[in-house]
Design a protein around this motif. Structure first.
Motif, PDB file in Angstrom:
ATOM      1  N   UNK A 136       0.825  -1.205   0.000  1.00  0.00           N
ATOM      2  CA  UNK A 136       0.000   0.000   0.000  1.00  0.00           C
ATOM      3  C   UNK A 136       0.862   1.259   0.000  1.00  0.00           C
ATOM      4  N   UNK A 137       1.966   1.231   0.739  1.00  0.00           N
ATOM      5  CA  UNK A 137       2.792   2.436   0.787  1.00  0.00           C
ATOM      6  C   UNK A 137       3.604   2.601  -0.486  1.00  0.00           C
ATOM      7  N   UNK A 138       3.758   1.535  -1.245  1.00  0.00           N
ATOM      8  CA  UNK A 138       4.554   1.631  -2.469  1.00  0.00           C
ATOM      9  C   UNK A 138       3.751   2.000  -3.694  1.00  0.00           C
ATOM     10  N   UNK A 139       2.416   2.048  -3.578  1.00  0.00           N
ATOM     11  CA  UNK A 139       1.605   2.393  -4.743  1.00  0.00           C
ATOM     12  C   UNK A 139       0.823   3.672  -4.455  1.00  0.00           C
ATOM     13  N   UNK A 140       0.536   4.459  -5.498  1.00  0.00           N
ATOM     14  CA  UNK A 140      -0.220   5.693  -5.272  1.00  0.00           C
ATOM     15  C   UNK A 140      -1.662   5.387  -4.873  1.00  0.00           C
ATOM     16  N   UNK A 141      -2.238   6.313  -4.117  1.00  0.00           N
ATOM     17  CA  UNK A 141      -3.630   6.142  -3.685  1.00  0.00           C
ATOM     18  C   UNK A 141      -4.569   6.067  -4.879  1.00  0.00           C
ATOM     19  N   UNK A 142      -4.237   6.812  -5.937  1.00  0.00           N
ATOM     20  CA  UNK A 142      -5.098   6.825  -7.118  1.00  0.00           C
ATOM     21  C   UNK A 142      -5.241   5.416  -7.696  1.00  0.00           C
ATOM     22  N   UNK A 143      -4.121   4.672  -7.730  1.00  0.00           N
ATOM     23  CA  UNK A 143      -4.169   3.301  -8.237  1.00  0.00           C
ATOM     24  C   UNK A 143      -5.083   2.462  -7.351  1.00  0.00           C
TER      25      UNK A 143
ATOM     26  N   UNK B 193      10.811  12.489   0.170  1.00  0.00           N
ATOM     27  CA  UNK B 193      10.162  13.410  -0.772  1.00  0.00           C
ATOM     28  C   UNK B 193      10.094  12.765  -2.150  1.00  0.00           C
ATOM     29  N   UNK B 194      11.149  12.069  -2.526  1.00  0.00           N
ATOM     30  CA  UNK B 194      11.170  11.404  -3.832  1.00  0.00           C
ATOM     31  C   UNK B 194      10.025  10.402  -3.933  1.00  0.00           C
ATOM     32  N   UNK B 195       9.825   9.611  -2.885  1.00  0.00           N
ATOM     33  CA  UNK B 195       8.736   8.615  -2.918  1.00  0.00           C
ATOM     34  C   UNK B 195       7.382   9.301  -3.100  1.00  0.00           C
ATOM     35  N   UNK B 196       7.185  10.407  -2.343  1.00  0.00           N
ATOM     36  CA  UNK B 196       5.910  11.132  -2.450  1.00  0.00           C
ATOM     37  C   UNK B 196       5.758  11.701  -3.857  1.00  0.00           C
ATOM     38  N   UNK B 197       6.862  12.279  -4.383  1.00  0.00           N
ATOM     39  CA  UNK B 197       6.811  12.879  -5.718  1.00  0.00           C
ATOM     40  C   UNK B 197       6.477  11.831  -6.769  1.00  0.00           C
ATOM     41  N   UNK B 198       7.127  10.677  -6.657  1.00  0.00           N
ATOM     42  CA  UNK B 198       6.897   9.602  -7.618  1.00  0.00           C
ATOM     43  C   UNK B 198       5.429   9.184  -7.607  1.00  0.00           C
TER      44      UNK B 198
ATOM     45  N   UNK C 221       9.125   2.409  -6.667  1.00  0.00           N
ATOM     46  CA  UNK C 221       9.373   2.916  -5.313  1.00  0.00           C
ATOM     47  C   UNK C 221      10.384   2.040  -4.594  1.00  0.00           C
ATOM     48  N   UNK C 222      10.298   0.716  -4.783  1.00  0.00           N
ATOM     49  CA  UNK C 222      11.213  -0.174  -4.072  1.00  0.00           C
ATOM     50  C   UNK C 222      12.644   0.069  -4.494  1.00  0.00           C
ATOM     51  N   UNK C 223      12.853   0.110  -5.831  1.00  0.00           N
ATOM     52  CA  UNK C 223      14.242   0.211  -6.270  1.00  0.00           C
ATOM     53  C   UNK C 223      14.817   1.590  -6.023  1.00  0.00           C
ATOM     54  N   UNK C 224      13.973   2.645  -6.160  1.00  0.00           N
ATOM     55  CA  UNK C 224      14.528   3.963  -5.856  1.00  0.00           C
ATOM     56  C   UNK C 224      14.780   4.085  -4.352  1.00  0.00           C
TER      57      UNK C 224
END
Lengths: 238, 234
Positions: A69-76, B167-172, B215-218
């Motif tokens: 969940x934390x690795x995917x955007x909420x929109x998805x 910040x990068x994760x949020x931006x991505x 997100x994982x790899x970055x």
């Protein structure tokens, strides 16, 4: 007379009309929050407990849930629940369809799933920050497992993470705007509709922005109040 | 349900389209992160300055942008941006029609959002520098620019790497919202593919996996950078 003119011209201005129209959609946004945040809070606590438990299977399952969940955007996530699950025939024919055909409930489910992942990670930090001595002294006073959690661990942990969890709550207020992309008409959806009607994007979105700022301001005040209430030992003594 | 055969490369599947879309997502994220850090350097500078006016403006900017949903900022810049640019152009005597392309709008919008978070990270990183270092630099006679380049920036960067990783994760993840501008990144490609194939689940799960992969790899890359930046540092 001069002031009267200003007031009437303000009342006739586009931004004020938009503001009133978007304000009437405030309850839709609030409804999303009022359902998903309390459920999210309790589930976060439960999940955080599961995450720190000795049961490796439970802990790993919750860890992978949080990771996904934390690795995917909420929109998805919202789209997956609204468009994705809706395209499966078995779900369309099951009882789940009662909730999943409504964009509102899809939004609530997606927001809850999202906030639980972030919240349980926050609470896990809080629970692990409770010092061992506190738990031991609780045990030596004869608290049972539930009593220990309710009277010792949770009060200390929640107090500890209140500022961080407050940030998460503000992110949730902002996240409700994404539900508008599933045709649910909350404040952002109404602003978009007004924009399509009047061709004046700046007035429409600034009016909505002011309302979101106001909502977040209230949220910040609420968190500040909680922080003050639950940290009596940090207040100035007089 | 999940149709693997729709994801092959070539004319039969959407594999290559998704590859391009992923590259576009990475490109937009990198550009907006860069723009965000560039803005954030000035915003953090303004925030830390003793000039009341500039610190007020900077505080206003970060508070307002962080208090408003990202989607709203993107809508405002996407729909209002062209009109604003045309108004500015009119003031300079150009009356033609200007249309900003989707990529520019996306980078600017995400950059403005990302900058607010980077500002806080950079500000905190600057405050964690020992003030004595700057005084020592002044004492040995370095000029202001030299102090900034040789003393402040390397240390700020070192302190800021973990925060900038967040910040990068949020931006991505925020780049998924720019699909509303029509730029073909992962989310937009997902909508296009699921409209054509009538199988949203397949492509949404693919999109989720792509984002998870990114997100994982970055995240791993930032962990590596953090470790590297801490060499010989207590």
């Amino acid at each position: 007379m001069f002031f009267a003119d200003i007031i009437t011209s303000f009342q006739e201005s586009l931004i004020f009309i938009n503001f009133i129209e978007i304000f009437s959609a405030l309850d839709e946004t609030l409804l999303l929050l009022l359902i998903s945040l309390p459920i999210g809070f309790f589930l976060s606590l439960l999940f955080a407990l599961g995450r720190v438990s000795n049961n490796i299977f439970l802990s790993k399952t919750i860890a992978s849930y949080i990771f996904i969940i934390r690795g995917t955007p909420l929109l998805v996530q919202i789209y997956l629940i609204y468009f994705g699950l809706g395209s499966v025939k078995a779900i369309r024919e099951s009882f789940l369809w009662i909730a999943l055909k409504e964009p509102f409930w899809c939004g609530v489910i997606a927001l809850t799933i999202n906030t639980v992942a972030y919240g349980s990670e926050i609470f896990r930090g809080g629970i692990q920050s409770v010092s061992k001595g506190q738990i031991e002294s609780g045990k030596s006073l004869g608290f049972g497992k539930i009593g220990l959690l309710r009277r010792v661990i949770f009060p200390i942990a929640i107090r500890q993470v209140l500022p961080t969890y407050g940030n998460e709550l503000i992110l949730m207020v902002k996240a409700t705007s994404l539900v508008s992309l599933t045709t649910y008409m909350e404040m952002t959806g109404i602003a978009r509709k007004i924009m399509a009607k009047t061709f004046a994007p700046i007035e429409a979105f600034v009016a909505a922005g002011i309302l979101y700022l106001f909502l977040n301001f209230l949220m910040v005040q609420f968190i500040k109040y909680l922080e003050k209430k639950y940290n009596p030992h940090l207040r100035l003594q007089n | 349900m999940f149709k693997f055969e729709k994801l092959v490369f070539g004319d039969l599947g959407w594999g290559d389209e998704f590859l391009y879309a992923t590259l576009m997502t990475i490109l937009v994220s990198v550009c907006s992160m860069g723009l965000g850090i560039f803005i954030a350097i000035f915003a953090a500078w303004a925030k830390l300055s003793l000039n009341r006016f500039s610190s007020f403006i900077s505080n206003l900017y970060t508070t307002v942008v962080r208090g408003v949903p990202e989607l709203l900022v993107i809508y405002l810049i996407f729909f209002g941006g062209s009109a604003a640019v045309m108004k500015i152009a009119k003031a300079f005597g150009y009356n033609g029609y200007i249309e900003l392309n989707a990529f520019t709008i996306s980078v600017v919008a995400i950059g403005i959002i990302s900058a607010t978070y980077s500002t806080e990270v950079l500000r905190a990183a600057y405050l964690s520098i020992n003030q004595g270092q700057i005084e020592a630099a002044k004492a040995v006679g370095l000029r202001k620019v030299q102090i900034f380049i040789k003393i402040i920036s390397p240390q700020v960067l070192r302190h800021a790497i973990p925060g900038l990783g967040n910040v990068w994760q949020v931006t991505l993840k925020d780049t998924s919202l720019i699909s509303v501008t029509g730029l073909v990144e992962i989310m937009r490609q997902t909508r296009i593919a699921s409209n054509v194939e009538h199988s949203p689940l397949t492509f949404l799960v693919t999109a989720a996996f792509l984002y998870l992969f990114l997100t994982t790899f970055s995240g791993k890359f930032f962990n590596y950078m953090e470790k590297k930046s801490r060499r010989g540092f207590v």
